[in-house]
Design an enzyme around this catalytic site. Sequence first.
Site, PDB file in Angstrom:
ATOM      1  N   LEU A 253       0.854  -1.254   0.039  1.00 58.04           N
ATOM      2  CA  LEU A 253       0.041  -0.073  -0.014  1.00 58.04           C
ATOM      3  C   LEU A 253       0.883   1.253  -0.047  1.00 58.04           C
ATOM      4  CD1 LEU A 253      -3.017  -0.043   0.108  1.00 58.04           C
ATOM      5  CD2 LEU A 253      -2.857   0.631   2.634  1.00 58.04           C
ATOM      6  N   LYS A 254       0.336   2.232  -0.841  1.00 58.41           N
ATOM      7  CA  LYS A 254       1.378   3.723  -0.754  1.00 58.41           C
ATOM      8  C   LYS A 254       0.606   4.647   0.040  1.00 58.41           C
ATOM      9  CE  LYS A 254       4.341   6.296  -2.384  1.00 58.41           C
ATOM     10  NZ  LYS A 254       4.065   7.490  -1.177  1.00 58.41           N
ATOM     11  N   HIS A 255       1.141   4.762   1.339  1.00 57.83           N
ATOM     12  CA  HIS A 255       0.573   5.934   2.122  1.00 57.83           C
ATOM     13  C   HIS A 255       1.124   7.349   1.576  1.00 57.83           C
ATOM     14  CE1 HIS A 255      -0.804   3.522   5.763  1.00 57.83           C
ATOM     15  NE2 HIS A 255      -0.087   2.717   5.054  1.00 57.83           N
TER      16      HIS A 255
END
Length: 1209
Positions: A253-255
């Site tokens: 996941l890309k925060h």
Amino acid sequence: MSARRLAYVFALTLSFSSSSCYAPANTRTFISLHSPRFFSLLGFLSIPRPTALAARSIRFGRSGSQATMPRNQQGGVQRRWKVNSNQRGLFQVMEGSPSASTEAVIDRLGGLSIADNNGQMHVPVSSIQFGSVVLQNQTSVNSQKADGKPKSYGTVSVAPTVSVENVPATATKPVVLSSGAETTAAEKNSAILSKLFSSNLLEKFTVDNSSYSHAQIRATFYPKFENEKSDQEIRTRMIEMVSKGLATLEVSLKHSGSLFMYAGHEGGAYAKNSFGNIYTAVGVFVLGRTFCEAWGTLASNKQADFNEFIERNRMCVSMELVTAVLGDHGQRPREDYVVVTAVTELGNGKPRFYSTPEIIAFCRKWRLPTNHVWLFSTRKSVTSFFAAYDALCEEGTATPVCKALNEVADISVPGSKNHIKAQGEILEGLVARIVSRESSKKMEEVLRDYPLPPEGGAGFDLRSSLREICAANRSDEKQQIKALLESVGTSFCPHYVDWFGKEAGDVHSRNADRSVLAKFLQTHPADYSTSKLQEMIRLMREKHYPAAFKCYYNFHHVDSLSNDNLYYKMVIHVHSDSAFRRYQKEMRHNPRLWPLYRGFFVDINLFKANKEKAAEVGKNGIIESNINETSDTAGADGLADEDANLMIKLKFLTYKLRTFLIRNGLPILFKEGPAAYRAYYLRQMKNWGTSATKQRELSKMLDEWAMYICRKCGHKQLRSEIYLSEAEPFLEQYAKRSAGNQALIGSAGNLVRSEDFLAIVEGVDEEGDLEREHEIAPSSPIPIIKETVPKHKSIIVFFPGIPGCAKSALCKELLTAPGGLGDDRPIQSLMGDLTKGRYWQKVAEECRKKPYSIMLADKNAPNEEVWRQIEGLCRSTGASAVPVVTDSEGTDSNPFSVDALAVFLFRVLQRVNHPGNLDKASPNAGYVLLMFYHLYEGKSRKEFEAELNERFGSLVKVPLLKSDRAPLPDSVKSILEEGINLYRLHIQRHGRLDSTKGTYAKEWAKWEKQMRDTLFSNAEYLNSIQVPFEFTVSRVLEQLKTIAKGDYAAPSTEKRKLGTIVFATVSLPITEIHSVITTISEKNSEVEAFIMDKHVKDTLTKAHVTLAHKRSHGVTAVANYGQFLNKRVPIELTAFLFSDKLAALEARIGSADGEKIDSKNEWPHVTVWTGEGASAKDASTLPQLLSLGTATRVEIDPPCIITGEVEFF
């Protein structure tokens, strides 16, 4: 003189608040004065080393004793220090003398460590009065050394508001001498620094055969690999590798935040391209608070242990810093937090990055936040993943994305920070990369051996938050930085040297002289790592990569500085992604090169070595080189380098809508107006391959947004760092109007107001940490389009070129070309050198006067600023623009080759009486052409042509050089490279100042003469390599006629189908379906009568069997057919069913690759016809209508078999 022995006797009383995150359980009596740093410092300052130290007592209590220093303004912890009046302040024991005195100058003595028997606490001492001597707190002195206990640190919270009139490097007030002496320790310290950091020190370090340098990487992030393949090619390769069992696909996941790197309290804290600023202060605070949240009362010990561990092992922990105080991204996070994205062992050689299983194990040991990770190790799972993304990329948010990936992944490892709770529903994207096929097994082992840690900070008083501290300290950036560093405590920040230098009021800049880099490259490398870093930097400088090598004083090594021993920090700041692409090419030619990392910080030590030391250094370097070369020859995890670096970023439209279309479009909207803004966002959506439906929906919404924000803000542009303050309420109201709008927006509302606690960033953002991420054009080529120029519109032919590209000569030929461009539109030309006033405005006026004409814009149009003007001109006049460019191979960073530049220069120097005074009589003709040449810097030829095609839909290429020409002579190549180097030096110092002025005026005059002599001596060669001008004219004319007639097609692409997946089907050849219906009607009169007036052959143009629909069956159901994508599948047609409004063929789906394919529909069928008021999906009700007696079924015996192909739509 006899040696002096000193003994200090003092007593102290401390009172502090018990409500601190770091407060101890009870008070302790503590005795400690022994410190090796103290003795080494005395030696450094030429003070005789005392042989005996004695202390009576130090007492700590909670009494309300009067403080000798003012407490912080907003309450919080009070630090009270009181000299015990019962004790003598100072006594001295001397040999051979009854009395004596000593200077009270103690620099880098450090703080006073205060700990109970368990060693849980460390109190920073602001100023401690030792009789007539006041010691200044700068660095920790370990209380445990006296009794042999291990080192332990702790902290005491401070108030959220601080004063920064004099911010010392160590959070202390200036030393005050109780004897009334006028000279303070701080002043003496400043005098020492004045000597140590003067430019003379570096100047005195002469490079000779005894000069060495030692360089160590101090912090770094992953190398940035630019994929040369298209996204579709990368995806295909990823699927192939996983299907063959060669690798596993890892997705994380890309925060949405900023890069933050931490290498320990001595190693330093770093942002993407800088250190010692508000970004790193915020990062240190959030990381320190993370330990308090995770460990509670054990936080102090764990902070100290963590720092000791990464310092001892020379490690760097990289994190995504997600916070609302550093400006807006896609959504203001609900919490301020970090997520660990990389762990690196720096060692003494090439950095080693932990695998994801190792990162998770590391983070669970220290209770650090981890990311959500999914692993895909089978063909079914990996194809399902890409299909799931394609189904969600235009409207996906965190909840449905995580749900879908959890269902299709082989292994799902939830992050310890829940994106939905911590940041929100707006999800920036996913990062997919190829990893070892053993990753799944390793991950299972880690999950077994390292279970999720318990929450140790529940109910623990965390004191002031990041937002509260920033809100309470709004005067300037320094005040916020100091408040944050004091609040985090000394375990993470024992001193402030990286932020404020050695002293707060220190006049010495952190910046070191530029000659540091030159001397570093000239010295002998002390080890193999240093030689590799020198090799990298030399290559980047020789190739003129867009990068800066900024050197700063390293205040951590002040004790070790001398004329022959200097310490610096270097930041390698890459300004353009083109540098990474070019460096990758060099690595393919030279695999032994070290990678070019993102976030690249190096510690440098310049020193002198005698013969014995030099021999030892050389021997160690040889040993290390053998170790490094033999241990780092294979690709990562056994994968070939090309495959090991396969990575793809997959972003979501709901995020891009906010950041790229709204935030990044603000300058265009306010400076150039709504029409330019509309052109901008349409071009972005076209680059992304956004579906036509979404483009229409977004265009409507963005036009309304533009009108709303311009009306509200007037001519004052909305600040990009707080753009969500206006955008979020607008999006929330827009989403409430309909379910379609809600899907378009994704999620809105629950706005976190950030104006009151936004971090203050002063000055110019030289390091690039404020620079917003820019969306780049897709790696895939441009889709096929037909560009037709309507007969009633004008054509503007313009020239993105360089003087000498023959544009004026071409315009003359086109003006007199028989038949013009093949139609009756008149051709006119406007020469820039003869036009006064605003040139492009004049062009627009002429186009309005003659709307049915062809305008030759005889003026160089070299950059995006001019291209935007031409786009605006086309919008206002209804004209079409056609760029005409010289055909050239270009370089990695410029669309024009050096060969082309040589020809352009040669042509200009043969001109006489040029209208623009750029001819052989011009004293600086070479400089002017180099200036034009550098206007295109930063774009490869491919990028240059792609952007022009995207903006204007067509491109005309002008032949220039023969393909079979001989290489450029060395003398010509050398003189041009010399000019390019001189130009870069000139603009760095003087900007656009004319070359006849400034520091390099003499060098320019000399170069101009040598350049002319060189080119004219090679005149025969330069004439021979050019194609005949007649051929050039004919080719340009031919291409312009093609565009004018509408027969031009832009470069083709295999652009992937993504973003519009709604359902999975087996598509069938329509001719065979028609044949089946005809056969049935011929055999059955009832069917024949039914289809007689239905015109099925005209209305039925496509046929398919639906496998699953996103709305009816869910994303996962559709995605699971990804493994069969483009596979051939046999379909048995077993019956024909029809009613008064519906007709369909019953279908039985076969197998692909030996695996049976089943439809999610209860009744698989091919819809053949729908009557008025009925839809295709209603055909699924025919079996029910049959049972009710309102439909008819006709068996097909034997069944007809048709082969179809699995596709997504």
